[in-house]
Design a protein around this motif. Structure first.
Motif: not given
Length: 126
Positions: A7-34
């Motif tokens: 997404d060309d909108e850089t503000d999506v990164k903190p939004l996704f990290e906030l909404r998926f914080r539990r899944e990221i912390r548990s290792g269920e999801h690994l996000f890469t942003f471009v």
């Protein structure tokens, strides 16, 4: 699950990290942003066999999300690579074009994160 957000909108990164914080912390999801289709293709080229879910905006400067989708489908197959499109203009024509080009689904922006989490939990469409 590896998820590539394009997404060309850089503000999506903190939004996704906030909404998926539990899944990221548990290792269920690994996000890469471009932030462009070109960067997404470079990432996929560097990870040719890695299973990934691509969440791509349709309207971006340079390479559109639909062009990115066509390029992904020309080189990567299901179930290794799932593609979900995101757009602020989720009209029927866009939805049909995205499906025709190989997207699993098209989701409207602003993103309904509960619906997105549900879609990510499903097996890829054949």
């Amino acid at each position: 699950m590896n998820i590539l957000v394009v997404d060309d909108e850089t503000d999506v990164k903190p939004l996704f990290e906030l909404r998926f914080r539990r899944e990221i912390r548990s290792g269920e999801h690994l996000f890469t942003f471009v932030f462009s289709g070109e960067d997404a293709l470079e990432y996929l080229h560097q990870h040719p066999t890695e299973p990934v879910v691509v969440l791509s905006d349709i309207n971006m400067p340079g390479m559109s999300g639909l062009e990115l989708l066509r390029r992904i489908r020309a080189t990567r197959e299901l179930p290794t690579t799932r593609v979900l499109m995101l757009t602020a203009n989720a009209d029927d024509a866009s939805r049909q074009q995205a499906r025709y080009d190989g997207a699993e689904d098209l989701l409207a922006k602003p993103v309904d994160f509960a619906a997105l989490k549900h879609k990510l939990s499903l097996e890829p469409a054949a």
